[in-house]
Design an enzyme around this catalytic site. Structure first.
Site, PDB file in Angstrom:
ATOM      1  N   TYR A  29      25.387  33.365  28.215  1.00 28.45           N
ATOM      2  CA  TYR A  29      26.523  33.313  28.604  1.00 28.45           C
ATOM      3  C   TYR A  29      27.431  32.004  29.122  1.00 28.45           C
ATOM      4  O   TYR A  29      28.341  31.263  29.070  1.00 28.45           O
ATOM      5  CB  TYR A  29      26.295  34.378  30.302  1.00 28.45           C
ATOM      6  CG  TYR A  29      26.452  35.711  29.393  1.00 28.45           C
ATOM      7  CD1 TYR A  29      25.016  36.670  29.944  1.00 28.45           C
ATOM      8  CD2 TYR A  29      26.957  36.054  29.430  1.00 28.45           C
ATOM      9  CE1 TYR A  29      25.340  38.174  28.911  1.00 28.45           C
ATOM     10  CE2 TYR A  29      27.211  37.656  29.026  1.00 28.45           C
ATOM     11  CZ  TYR A  29      26.281  38.328  29.378  1.00 28.45           C
ATOM     12  OH  TYR A  29      26.329  39.666  28.451  1.00 28.45           O
TER      13      TYR A  29
ATOM     14  N   VAL B 271      35.880  39.597  28.074  1.00 22.26           N
ATOM     15  CA  VAL B 271      35.642  38.771  28.991  1.00 22.26           C
ATOM     16  C   VAL B 271      36.350  37.829  29.382  1.00 22.26           C
ATOM     17  O   VAL B 271      36.173  37.138  29.874  1.00 22.26           O
ATOM     18  CB  VAL B 271      33.734  39.358  29.062  1.00 22.26           C
ATOM     19  CG1 VAL B 271      33.502  40.443  28.940  1.00 22.26           C
ATOM     20  CG2 VAL B 271      33.132  38.593  28.472  1.00 22.26           C
TER      21      VAL B 271
ATOM     22  N   HIS C  37      35.191  45.547  30.835  1.00 26.94           N
ATOM     23  CA  HIS C  37      34.062  45.124  30.695  1.00 26.94           C
ATOM     24  C   HIS C  37      33.737  43.584  31.669  1.00 26.94           C
ATOM     25  O   HIS C  37      32.931  43.245  31.438  1.00 26.94           O
ATOM     26  CB  HIS C  37      33.452  44.892  28.615  1.00 26.94           C
ATOM     27  CG  HIS C  37      34.030  45.686  28.025  1.00 26.94           C
ATOM     28  ND1 HIS C  37      34.245  45.625  27.424  1.00 26.94           N
ATOM     29  CD2 HIS C  37      33.686  47.363  28.579  1.00 26.94           C
ATOM     30  CE1 HIS C  37      34.416  46.869  26.001  1.00 26.94           C
ATOM     31  NE2 HIS C  37      34.055  48.146  27.149  1.00 26.94           N
TER      32      HIS C  37
ATOM     33  N   CYS D 120      21.256  41.975  44.653  1.00 23.41           N
ATOM     34  CA  CYS D 120      22.138  42.641  45.854  1.00 23.41           C
ATOM     35  C   CYS D 120      23.845  42.573  45.735  1.00 23.41           C
ATOM     36  O   CYS D 120      24.882  43.096  46.562  1.00 23.41           O
ATOM     37  CB  CYS D 120      21.777  42.022  47.002  1.00 23.41           C
ATOM     38  SG  CYS D 120      22.430  39.898  47.312  1.00 23.41           S
TER      39      CYS D 120
ATOM     40  N   CYS E 213      19.227  37.148  48.468  1.00 27.11           N
ATOM     41  CA  CYS E 213      17.741  38.204  48.441  1.00 27.11           C
ATOM     42  C   CYS E 213      16.903  37.221  47.467  1.00 27.11           C
ATOM     43  O   CYS E 213      15.832  38.039  46.490  1.00 27.11           O
ATOM     44  CB  CYS E 213      18.171  39.414  47.876  1.00 27.11           C
ATOM     45  SG  CYS E 213      18.772  39.773  45.803  1.00 27.11           S
TER      46      CYS E 213
ATOM     47  N   THR F  33      39.724  45.144  17.661  1.00 32.09           N
ATOM     48  CA  THR F  33      38.366  46.005  17.950  1.00 32.09           C
ATOM     49  C   THR F  33      38.450  45.803  16.305  1.00 32.09           C
ATOM     50  O   THR F  33      39.007  47.650  16.543  1.00 32.09           O
ATOM     51  CB  THR F  33      39.175  46.958  19.548  1.00 32.09           C
ATOM     52  OG1 THR F  33      37.517  47.255  19.443  1.00 32.09           O
ATOM     53  CG2 THR F  33      39.526  48.510  19.463  1.00 32.09           C
TER      54      THR F  33
HETATM   55  C1  BV8 Z   1      28.095  53.227  29.450  1.00 28.95           C
HETATM   56  C2  BV8 Z   1      30.663  42.757  28.092  1.00 28.95           C
HETATM   57  C3  BV8 Z   1      27.079  54.967  30.058  1.00 28.95           C
HETATM   58  C4  BV8 Z   1      29.420  42.026  27.644  1.00 28.95           C
HETATM   59  C5  BV8 Z   1      30.460  44.706  26.311  1.00 28.95           C
HETATM   60  C6  BV8 Z   1      25.872  56.325  21.136  1.00 28.95           C
HETATM   61  C7  BV8 Z   1      26.972  56.200  20.641  1.00 28.95           C
HETATM   62  C8  BV8 Z   1      28.000  56.154  21.879  1.00 28.95           C
HETATM   63  C9  BV8 Z   1      28.513  55.314  22.420  1.00 28.95           C
HETATM   64  C10 BV8 Z   1      26.339  55.146  23.185  1.00 28.95           C
HETATM   65  C11 BV8 Z   1      25.668  55.219  22.473  1.00 28.95           C
HETATM   66  N1  BV8 Z   1      23.923  54.432  22.786  1.00 28.95           N
HETATM   67  C12 BV8 Z   1      24.932  53.673  23.761  1.00 28.95           C
HETATM   68  C13 BV8 Z   1      26.532  54.650  24.183  1.00 28.95           C
HETATM   69  C14 BV8 Z   1      27.054  53.559  25.455  1.00 28.95           C
HETATM   70  C15 BV8 Z   1      27.267  52.387  24.845  1.00 28.95           C
HETATM   71  C16 BV8 Z   1      27.982  51.532  22.974  1.00 28.95           C
HETATM   72  O1  BV8 Z   1      29.271  52.282  23.432  1.00 28.95           O
HETATM   73  N2  BV8 Z   1      26.970  51.890  22.800  1.00 28.95           N
HETATM   74  C17 BV8 Z   1      27.955  51.209  21.221  1.00 28.95           C
HETATM   75  C18 BV8 Z   1      27.637  50.003  20.972  1.00 28.95           C
HETATM   76  C19 BV8 Z   1      27.178  52.430  20.317  1.00 28.95           C
HETATM   77  N3  BV8 Z   1      28.085  51.788  25.657  1.00 28.95           N
HETATM   78  C20 BV8 Z   1      27.653  51.575  27.136  1.00 28.95           C
HETATM   79  O2  BV8 Z   1      26.568  51.260  27.534  1.00 28.95           O
HETATM   80  C21 BV8 Z   1      29.630  51.205  28.004  1.00 28.95           C
HETATM   81  N4  BV8 Z   1      28.233  51.656  29.206  1.00 28.95           N
HETATM   82  O3  BV8 Z   1      28.459  53.992  28.377  1.00 28.95           O
HETATM   83  O4  BV8 Z   1      27.676  53.624  30.407  1.00 28.95           O
HETATM   84  C22 BV8 Z   1      26.527  55.145  31.586  1.00 28.95           C
HETATM   85  C23 BV8 Z   1      26.728  56.709  32.198  1.00 28.95           C
HETATM   86  C24 BV8 Z   1      25.590  57.050  32.396  1.00 28.95           C
HETATM   87  C25 BV8 Z   1      25.180  55.873  33.748  1.00 28.95           C
HETATM   88  C26 BV8 Z   1      25.028  54.554  33.826  1.00 28.95           C
HETATM   89  C27 BV8 Z   1      25.915  54.424  32.306  1.00 28.95           C
HETATM   90  C28 BV8 Z   1      29.451  49.706  28.500  1.00 28.95           C
HETATM   91  C29 BV8 Z   1      29.814  48.671  27.230  1.00 28.95           C
HETATM   92  C30 BV8 Z   1      30.173  47.559  27.862  1.00 28.95           C
HETATM   93  C31 BV8 Z   1      29.529  46.720  26.905  1.00 28.95           C
HETATM   94  N5  BV8 Z   1      30.085  45.507  26.841  1.00 28.95           N
HETATM   95  N6  BV8 Z   1      31.365  43.695  26.523  1.00 28.95           N
HETATM   96  C32 BV8 Z   1      29.738  40.720  27.286  1.00 28.95           C
HETATM   97  O5  BV8 Z   1      30.679  40.802  26.772  1.00 28.95           O
HETATM   98  O6  BV8 Z   1      28.624  40.243  26.844  1.00 28.95           O
HETATM   99  S1  BV8 Z   1      31.170  45.347  24.560  1.00 28.95           S
HETATM  100  C33 BV8 Z   1      31.350  44.035  23.056  1.00 28.95           C
HETATM  101  O7  BV8 Z   1      31.467  44.182  22.388  1.00 28.95           O
HETATM  102  C34 BV8 Z   1      32.797  43.528  24.076  1.00 28.95           C
HETATM  103  O8  BV8 Z   1      33.291  42.852  25.127  1.00 28.95           O
HETATM  104  C35 BV8 Z   1      33.833  43.999  22.953  1.00 28.95           C
HETATM  105  O9  BV8 Z   1      34.418  44.998  23.641  1.00 28.95           O
HETATM  106  C36 BV8 Z   1      32.604  45.157  22.263  1.00 28.95           C
HETATM  107  C37 BV8 Z   1      32.841  45.193  20.907  1.00 28.95           C
HETATM  108  O10 BV8 Z   1      32.913  43.492  20.443  1.00 28.95           O
HETATM  109  P1  BV8 Z   1      33.391  42.488  18.872  1.00 28.95           P
HETATM  110  O11 BV8 Z   1      33.190  44.368  18.199  1.00 28.95           O
HETATM  111  O12 BV8 Z   1      33.009  41.346  18.822  1.00 28.95           O
HETATM  112  O13 BV8 Z   1      34.731  42.876  19.316  1.00 28.95           O
HETATM  113  P2  BV8 Z   1      35.835  44.071  18.507  1.00 28.95           P
HETATM  114  O14 BV8 Z   1      34.827  45.161  18.788  1.00 28.95           O
HETATM  115  O15 BV8 Z   1      36.257  43.561  18.777  1.00 28.95           O
HETATM  116  O16 BV8 Z   1      35.537  43.811  16.901  1.00 28.95           O
HETATM  117  C38 BV8 Z   1      36.516  42.139  16.570  1.00 28.95           C
HETATM  118  C39 BV8 Z   1      37.107  43.438  15.949  1.00 28.95           C
HETATM  119  O17 BV8 Z   1      37.838  42.323  15.523  1.00 28.95           O
HETATM  120  C40 BV8 Z   1      36.934  43.583  14.432  1.00 28.95           C
HETATM  121  O18 BV8 Z   1      37.509  45.255  13.814  1.00 28.95           O
HETATM  122  C41 BV8 Z   1      37.374  42.699  13.444  1.00 28.95           C
HETATM  123  O19 BV8 Z   1      38.832  43.384  12.080  1.00 28.95           O
HETATM  124  C42 BV8 Z   1      39.227  42.073  14.257  1.00 28.95           C
HETATM  125  N7  BV8 Z   1      39.569  40.682  14.254  1.00 28.95           N
HETATM  126  C43 BV8 Z   1      38.708  39.610  13.622  1.00 28.95           C
HETATM  127  N8  BV8 Z   1      39.808  38.656  13.720  1.00 28.95           N
HETATM  128  C44 BV8 Z   1      40.649  39.352  14.340  1.00 28.95           C
HETATM  129  C45 BV8 Z   1      40.706  40.625  14.358  1.00 28.95           C
HETATM  130  N9  BV8 Z   1      41.159  41.732  15.136  1.00 28.95           N
HETATM  131  C46 BV8 Z   1      42.905  41.074  15.034  1.00 28.95           C
HETATM  132  N10 BV8 Z   1      43.468  39.349  15.043  1.00 28.95           N
HETATM  133  C47 BV8 Z   1      42.189  38.967  14.136  1.00 28.95           C
HETATM  134  N11 BV8 Z   1      42.333  36.991  13.821  1.00 28.95           N
HETATM  135 ZN    ZN Z   2      20.772  38.855  46.028  1.00 30.15          ZN
END
Ligand code: BV8
Ligand code: ZN
Length: 260
Positions: A72, A108, A124, A135, A157, A195
Site C-alpha cells: 500500500y 481508491v 472502495h 478498533c 488498542c 472498469t
Molecule cells: C463484498 C480496494 C460481501 C482495495 C477493491 C464470486 C462471484 C461474485 C462476487 C464474489 C465472488 N466471490 C467473492 C465475491 C465478492 C467480491 C468480488 O466481487 N470478487 C470478484 C473478484 C469475483 N467482492 C467483495 O469482496 C466486496 N465485498 O462482496 O462483501 C460481504 C457479504 C457479507 C459479509 C461481508 C462481506 C468488496 C470488493 C472491493 C474490493 N476492493 N479495491 C485496493 O484497491 O487495494 S476492488 C479493486 O479491484 C479495485 O478497486 C477495482 O475496482 C477492482 C477491479 O480492479 P482492476 O480490474 O484493475 O480495475 P478495473 O476493474 O477498473 O480494470 C481496469 C479496466 O480499465 C480494464 O477493463 C481495462 O481495459 C481498462 N482500461 C485500461 N486502460 C484504460 C482503461 N479504460 C479506459 N481508459 C484507459 N486508458
Molecule cells: Zn485500535
C-alpha cells in the site's frame, strides 16, 4: 479517429446532452493514463508475483502485515506522484454542466477530486486515509511510516493500522453504496468508464440502470464484463475519448441554448 467511433460519440453526446441526471461509474482504467497501474496490471516489478486479491484482504494482512503495508505504501506513492489526466478533467467539466451528476468510483485514489470533481462516491474507500484494523480509530500517517517494514500500531488498542480501503470480503460503506444504487435507479443515462466490471457489488450498478431501460454507455479500450450490456461501447482510452465526448456535448448544449 475512425468513422464509426465518431458516429458513436455523436450518438452518445446526444443522449448525455439531453439528460437531466447523469450517473458515472469509474474503475482503475480512468487513472491508467495518469500512470497509476490498474488493480491487476499494477503488479509490476517486485509485486508481480503476488495476487492483488490476496493482498487486499484480511487473510493477506493477517498472513503478512508487513508485505501488505509495503504494497500500500508503494501504491500510495504512485497515486501521490500521479496527476489527473484529461479524462478526469472532462468528467469534472461534465459535472459542472449537468443538472444532476453522480460520480461513483471504485478507485481508491483522489484524482477525481484533484481534477475538480465535487461529490465523489468512493465505493472502495481511500488509500490516503488510515484506521486501526482492530478498533477503527483513525490514524494520521507519519513520514517514517512510509518506508517502515511493518504497519504502525494503534495508540489505543495496539492492533495494526491499515489503509481505509474496502478489502475483498469486507462490506462496502453503506451510505456510498445506497447513494450509488439510488443514482443507478433514477439516472437518465449511466456511463461506465475504465472498469473490467468483475468486482461486485459495484459491477451490479449498470445492471440496475439497464433494467429500467436507461442507456448504458461504456468507455474502455478492451471488452469488459459489462460490454454486452452497454448500448454504446466507445472503444478507446478515456483520457482521449472523454474530452472528445465533452466537446460534442458542449456543441449540442450550445445548440439547445440557441433554440430554447
Ligand atoms: C463484498 C480496494 C460481501 C482495495 C477493491 C464470486 C462471484 C461474485 C462476487 C464474489 C465472488 N466471490 C467473492 C465475491 C465478492 C467480491 C468480488 O466481487 N470478487 C470478484 C473478484 C469475483 N467482492 C467483495 O469482496 C466486496 N465485498 O462482496 O462483501 C460481504 C457479504 C457479507 C459479509 C461481508 C462481506 C468488496 C470488493 C472491493 C474490493 N476492493 N479495491 C485496493 O484497491 O487495494 S476492488 C479493486 O479491484 C479495485 O478497486 C477495482 O475496482 C477492482 C477491479 O480492479 P482492476 O480490474 O484493475 O480495475 P478495473 O476493474 O477498473 O480494470 C481496469 C479496466 O480499465 C480494464 O477493463 C481495462 O481495459 C481498462 N482500461 C485500461 N486502460 C484504460 C482503461 N479504460 C479506459 N481508459 C484507459 N486508458
Ligand atoms: Zn485500535
Amino acid at each position: 479517429m475512425n468513422e464509426k467511433l465518431e458516429r458513436q460519440i455523436e450518438t452518445a453526446a446526444e443522449i448525455i446532452a439531453a439528460a437531466q441526471h447523469v450517473a458515472v461509474l469509474t474503475g482503475a482504467g480512468v487513472s491508467a493514463e495518469s500512470g497509476v497501474g490498474t488493480f491487476r496490471d499494477a503488479q509490476t516489478g517486485l509485486w508481480a508475483r503476488f495476487d492483488p486479491q490476496q493482498l487486499a484482504s484480511q487473510e493477506g494482512f493477517a498472513a503478512d502485515p508487513g508485505r501488505v503495508w509495503r504494497w500500500y505504501m508503494h501504491r500510495l506513492d504512485m497515486v501521490q506522484r500521479a496527476r489527473p489526466n484529461p479524462g478526469h478533467v472532462a468528467l469534472a467539466a461534465l459535472e459542472a454542466m449537468t443538472p444532476t451528476f453522480t460520480l461513483i468510483t471504485q478507485n481508491v485514489d483522489d484524482l477525481h477530486e484533484r481534477a475538480g470533481s465535487r461529490n465523489v462516491l468512493h465505493l472502495h474507500g481511500r488509500i490516503e486515509r488510515f484506521h486501526c484494523n482492530g478498533c477503527g480509530l483513525p490514524y494520521t500517517l507519519h513520514p517514517q511510516d512510509r518506508d517502515a517494514p511493518m504497519p504502525p500500531t494503534c495508540t489505543f488498542c495496539t492492533d495494526y493500522v491499515r489503509p481505509s480501503v474496502v478489502w475483498f470480503g469486507e462490506l462496502l460503506p453503506a451510505h456510498e453504496l445506497a447513494e450509488a444504487q439510488r443514482a443507478a435507479g433514477t439516472c437518465d443515462v449511466f456511463l461506465v468508464i475504465g472498469t473490467s466490471g468483475v468486482v461486485y457489488p459495484a459491477a451490479h450498478l449498470p445492471r440496475i440502470a439497464k433494467r429500467r431501460a436507461a442507456p448504458v454507455i461504456e468507455v474502455n479500450p478492451e471488452e469488459s464484463a459489462l460490454s454486452d450490456m452497454a448500448d454504446i461501447w466507445l472503444s478507446g482510452p478515456s483520457g482521449e475519448l472523454l474530452p472528445r465526448l465533452l466537446e460534442a456535448i458542449r456543441l449540442r448544449r450550445a445548440g439547445q441554448a440557441n433554440v430554447s
